[in-house]
Design a protein around this motif. Structure first.
Motif, PDB file in Angstrom:
ATOM      1  N   ARG A   1       0.828  -1.209   0.000  1.00  0.00           N
ATOM      2  CA  ARG A   1       0.000   0.000   0.000  1.00  0.00           C
ATOM      3  C   ARG A   1       0.860   1.256   0.000  1.00  0.00           C
ATOM      4  NH1 ARG A   1      -4.835  -1.360   4.406  1.00  0.00           N
ATOM      5  NH2 ARG A   1      -5.710  -3.183   3.267  1.00  0.00           N
ATOM      6  N   LYS A   2       1.947   1.190   0.713  1.00  0.00           N
ATOM      7  CA  LYS A   2       2.841   2.343   0.777  1.00  0.00           C
ATOM      8  C   LYS A   2       4.264   1.861   0.545  1.00  0.00           C
ATOM      9  CE  LYS A   2       0.078   5.030   4.080  1.00  0.00           C
ATOM     10  NZ  LYS A   2       0.093   5.723   5.394  1.00  0.00           N
ATOM     11  N   ILE A   3       4.982   2.575  -0.258  1.00  0.00           N
ATOM     12  CA  ILE A   3       6.399   2.310  -0.481  1.00  0.00           C
ATOM     13  C   ILE A   3       7.156   3.583  -0.136  1.00  0.00           C
ATOM     14  CG2 ILE A   3       8.168   1.733  -2.155  1.00  0.00           C
ATOM     15  CD1 ILE A   3       6.111   0.166  -3.692  1.00  0.00           C
ATOM     16  N   LYS A   4       8.030   3.491   0.859  1.00  0.00           N
ATOM     17  CA  LYS A   4       8.781   4.654   1.319  1.00  0.00           C
ATOM     18  C   LYS A   4      10.253   4.453   1.005  1.00  0.00           C
ATOM     19  CE  LYS A   4       5.675   5.838   5.170  1.00  0.00           C
ATOM     20  NZ  LYS A   4       5.598   6.100   6.633  1.00  0.00           N
ATOM     21  N   LEU A   5      10.841   5.498   0.394  1.00  0.00           N
ATOM     22  CA  LEU A   5      12.278   5.519   0.140  1.00  0.00           C
ATOM     23  C   LEU A   5      12.851   6.640   0.988  1.00  0.00           C
ATOM     24  CD1 LEU A   5      12.252   5.057  -3.744  1.00  0.00           C
ATOM     25  CD2 LEU A   5      12.538   3.300  -1.994  1.00  0.00           C
ATOM     26  N   LEU A   6      13.345   6.282   2.134  1.00  0.00           N
ATOM     27  CA  LEU A   6      13.805   7.281   3.095  1.00  0.00           C
ATOM     28  C   LEU A   6      15.241   7.678   2.810  1.00  0.00           C
ATOM     29  CD1 LEU A   6      12.311   5.705   6.342  1.00  0.00           C
ATOM     30  CD2 LEU A   6      11.266   7.410   4.841  1.00  0.00           C
ATOM     31  N   ARG A   7      15.581   8.898   3.207  1.00  0.00           N
ATOM     32  CA  ARG A   7      16.932   9.437   3.156  1.00  0.00           C
ATOM     33  C   ARG A   7      17.520   9.409   1.742  1.00  0.00           C
ATOM     34  NH1 ARG A   7      20.252   6.744   8.000  1.00  0.00           N
ATOM     35  NH2 ARG A   7      19.444   4.842   6.999  1.00  0.00           N
ATOM     36  N   LEU A   8      16.679   9.625   0.746  1.00  0.00           N
ATOM     37  CA  LEU A   8      17.203   9.787  -0.606  1.00  0.00           C
ATOM     38  C   LEU A   8      17.738  11.211  -0.777  1.00  0.00           C
ATOM     39  CD1 LEU A   8      14.570   8.022  -2.901  1.00  0.00           C
ATOM     40  CD2 LEU A   8      16.831   7.218  -2.266  1.00  0.00           C
TER      41      LEU A   8
ATOM     42  N   VAL B   1      10.880  11.051  -8.523  1.00  0.00           N
ATOM     43  CA  VAL B   1      11.964  10.102  -8.309  1.00  0.00           C
ATOM     44  C   VAL B   1      12.747   9.981  -9.600  1.00  0.00           C
ATOM     45  CG1 VAL B   1      12.591   7.752  -7.658  1.00  0.00           C
ATOM     46  CG2 VAL B   1      10.622   8.851  -6.592  1.00  0.00           C
ATOM     47  N   CYS B   2      14.034  10.227  -9.509  1.00  0.00           N
ATOM     48  CA  CYS B   2      14.904  10.171 -10.670  1.00  0.00           C
ATOM     49  C   CYS B   2      15.824   8.966 -10.560  1.00  0.00           C
ATOM     50  CB  CYS B   2      15.743  11.447 -10.769  1.00  0.00           C
ATOM     51  SG  CYS B   2      14.742  12.969 -10.896  1.00  0.00           S
ATOM     52  N   VAL B   3      16.081   8.318 -11.696  1.00  0.00           N
ATOM     53  CA  VAL B   3      16.932   7.138 -11.761  1.00  0.00           C
ATOM     54  C   VAL B   3      18.138   7.454 -12.612  1.00  0.00           C
ATOM     55  CG1 VAL B   3      17.079   4.697 -12.356  1.00  0.00           C
ATOM     56  CG2 VAL B   3      14.915   5.646 -11.533  1.00  0.00           C
ATOM     57  N   CYS B   4      19.321   7.231 -12.061  1.00  0.00           N
ATOM     58  CA  CYS B   4      20.563   7.488 -12.790  1.00  0.00           C
ATOM     59  C   CYS B   4      20.910   6.273 -13.662  1.00  0.00           C
ATOM     60  CB  CYS B   4      21.702   7.758 -11.805  1.00  0.00           C
ATOM     61  SG  CYS B   4      21.422   9.204 -10.751  1.00  0.00           S
ATOM     62  N   PRO B   5      21.761   6.444 -14.631  1.00  0.00           N
ATOM     63  CA  PRO B   5      22.173   5.299 -15.457  1.00  0.00           C
ATOM     64  C   PRO B   5      22.853   4.197 -14.670  1.00  0.00           C
ATOM     65  CG  PRO B   5      22.692   7.369 -16.552  1.00  0.00           C
ATOM     66  CD  PRO B   5      22.267   7.734 -15.169  1.00  0.00           C
ATOM     67  N   ASN B   6      23.523   4.556 -13.590  1.00  0.00           N
ATOM     68  CA  ASN B   6      24.171   3.522 -12.777  1.00  0.00           C
ATOM     69  C   ASN B   6      23.223   2.888 -11.771  1.00  0.00           C
ATOM     70  OD1 ASN B   6      23.837   5.660 -11.049  1.00  0.00           O
ATOM     71  ND2 ASN B   6      26.028   5.981 -10.662  1.00  0.00           N
TER      72      ASN B   6
ATOM     73  N   LEU C   1      19.083   6.274  -7.146  1.00  0.00           N
ATOM     74  CA  LEU C   1      17.829   7.012  -7.069  1.00  0.00           C
ATOM     75  C   LEU C   1      18.048   8.297  -6.289  1.00  0.00           C
ATOM     76  CD1 LEU C   1      15.283   4.150  -6.202  1.00  0.00           C
ATOM     77  CD2 LEU C   1      15.851   5.050  -8.451  1.00  0.00           C
ATOM     78  N   PHE C   2      17.351   9.338  -6.701  1.00  0.00           N
ATOM     79  CA  PHE C   2      17.371  10.584  -5.938  1.00  0.00           C
ATOM     80  C   PHE C   2      16.065  11.322  -6.210  1.00  0.00           C
ATOM     81  CE2 PHE C   2      19.117  11.721 -10.041  1.00  0.00           C
ATOM     82  CZ  PHE C   2      18.556  12.954 -10.321  1.00  0.00           C
ATOM     83  N   LEU C   3      15.775  12.276  -5.349  1.00  0.00           N
ATOM     84  CA  LEU C   3      14.559  13.078  -5.463  1.00  0.00           C
ATOM     85  C   LEU C   3      14.894  14.428  -6.077  1.00  0.00           C
ATOM     86  CD1 LEU C   3      12.896  12.377  -1.964  1.00  0.00           C
ATOM     87  CD2 LEU C   3      12.430  11.260  -4.143  1.00  0.00           C
ATOM     88  N   SER C   4      13.991  14.854  -6.895  1.00  0.00           N
ATOM     89  CA  SER C   4      14.142  16.173  -7.533  1.00  0.00           C
ATOM     90  C   SER C   4      12.813  16.910  -7.403  1.00  0.00           C
ATOM     91  CB  SER C   4      14.538  16.032  -9.002  1.00  0.00           C
ATOM     92  OG  SER C   4      14.655  17.312  -9.617  1.00  0.00           O
ATOM     93  N   GLN C   5      12.931  18.207  -7.112  1.00  0.00           N
ATOM     94  CA  GLN C   5      11.714  18.991  -6.943  1.00  0.00           C
ATOM     95  C   GLN C   5      10.911  18.998  -8.242  1.00  0.00           C
ATOM     96  OE1 GLN C   5      12.863  22.844  -5.595  1.00  0.00           O
ATOM     97  NE2 GLN C   5      13.728  22.095  -3.641  1.00  0.00           N
ATOM     98  N   ALA C   6       9.638  18.648  -8.099  1.00  0.00           N
ATOM     99  CA  ALA C   6       8.783  18.555  -9.275  1.00  0.00           C
ATOM    100  C   ALA C   6       8.493  19.942  -9.844  1.00  0.00           C
ATOM    101  CB  ALA C   6       7.488  17.841  -8.906  1.00  0.00           C
ATOM    102  N   GLY C   7       8.354  19.961 -11.121  1.00  0.00           N
ATOM    103  CA  GLY C   7       8.011  21.212 -11.802  1.00  0.00           C
ATOM    104  C   GLY C   7       7.022  20.930 -12.926  1.00  0.00           C
TER     105      GLY C   7
END
Length: 293
Positions: free
Chosen positions: A241-248, A266-271, A274-280
């Motif tokens: 129901r919930k998936i949390k990715l903490l401390r990204l 949620v952004c995925v790098c080629p390697n 994962l990291f978070l980026s402010q949505a726009g």
């Protein structure tokens, strides 16, 4: 010519024989020899009486009967010992058993050893119970229940536990230096199940899959380095129901002044990072791509 004379013609001979007294000769033992003989006879009688009394006393103390001596009785089935018995020399017997309803008790100040020899008098199996513990030696060790079910077996190739449940009561759990093969690992009710490798890696492999369930609690996987989930031919599904990715790590994108950004993508790098980026209005992952390094 010789002339024969009669007794009447020799009166002087009769007078000589009549004047001599008859002599008496004593037959037997007299004097000090007789007293010594009586003394030895009396001493012999005393020794016989004492010997007979000691024999009767020994028979009474040792409890000699028609059936046996002391605690030892001779029966139709063999020898029967009652009470405590000591053997100073080796005892050879085909079978040793206790009375019905009574235990068999073996006691030794050193140890109790049971040796099994073959036809060549070579040691095949041995069981030694001493002050340092119990040592068993043999080709195979089996423990069965009263119903004949195998509970434990050990030989040069493997150790088999045939009980329905294997319980380890140590506070530190069970330690395995090599691999462990089992179809099911389960904790006791209301207890936690922990698989831990403090200094090395932990691998779980199965030809048809590994299933981990926690019906009434949480499932937690913790490691100091990397946690890797890999599927070579299939996919990895996260169904919750919930998936949390903490401390990204969070990327920074230009936002209107005085506003607090609460929506991220949620952004995925080629390697694979994962990291978070402010949505726009559009994707802002390119702006924070430096986090992929």
């Amino acid at each position: 010519m010789v002339r024969m004379m009669t007794q009447e013609q020799c009166p002087h001979r009769n007078n000589v024989q009549s004047t001599e007294k008859p002599q008496l000769y004593k037959v037997g033992i007299y004097g000090w020899r007789k007293r010594c003989l009586y003394f030895f006879v009396l001493l012999l009688m005393i020794l016989i009486v004492v010997n007979l009394a000691l024999t009767i006393w020994i028979l009474k103390v040792m409890n000699f009967t028609i059936d046996g001596m002391g605690h030892l009785r001779i029966t139709e089935r063999g020898l029967k010992l009652e009470g405590d018995s000591e053997f100073l020399q080796p005892l050879y017997a085909k079978e040793i058993q206790s009375r019905p309803g009574s235990p068999l008790f073996l006691q030794s100040s050193k140890n109790v050893s049971i040796n099994i020899l073959n036809e060549k008098k070579q040691l095949v199996s041995q069981l030694v119970a001493g002050s340092h513990g119990v040592h068993a030696r043999g080709k195979m060790l089996e423990v069965k229940s009263s119903a004949g079910k195998l509970l434990f077996s050990a030989d040069d190739h493997e150790v088999v536990v045939g009980a329905e449940r294997l319980r380890v009561m140590g506070a530190e759990g069970a330690v395995f230096s090599n691999s462990v093969e089992t179809p099911h690992v389960r904790a006791e009710p209301f207890k936690e199940l922990r698989l831990e490798s403090p200094t090395r890696s932990l691998y779980m492999e199965a030809p048809k899959g590994v299933k981990i369930e926690a019906d009434a609690g949480d499932f937690q996987a913790t490691c100091r380095s990397d946690l890797r989930l890999e599927s070579k031919d299939g996919e990895i599904t996260l169904d919750a129901r919930k998936i949390k990715l903490l401390r990204l790590p969070e990327g920074k994108a230009p936002s209107p002044s005085g506003t607090r950004q609460t929506v991220f993508e949620v952004c995925v790098c080629p390697n694979g990072k994962l990291f978070l980026s402010q949505a726009g209005t559009g994707s802002t992952c390119q702006i924070s791509s430096n986090l992929c390094l």
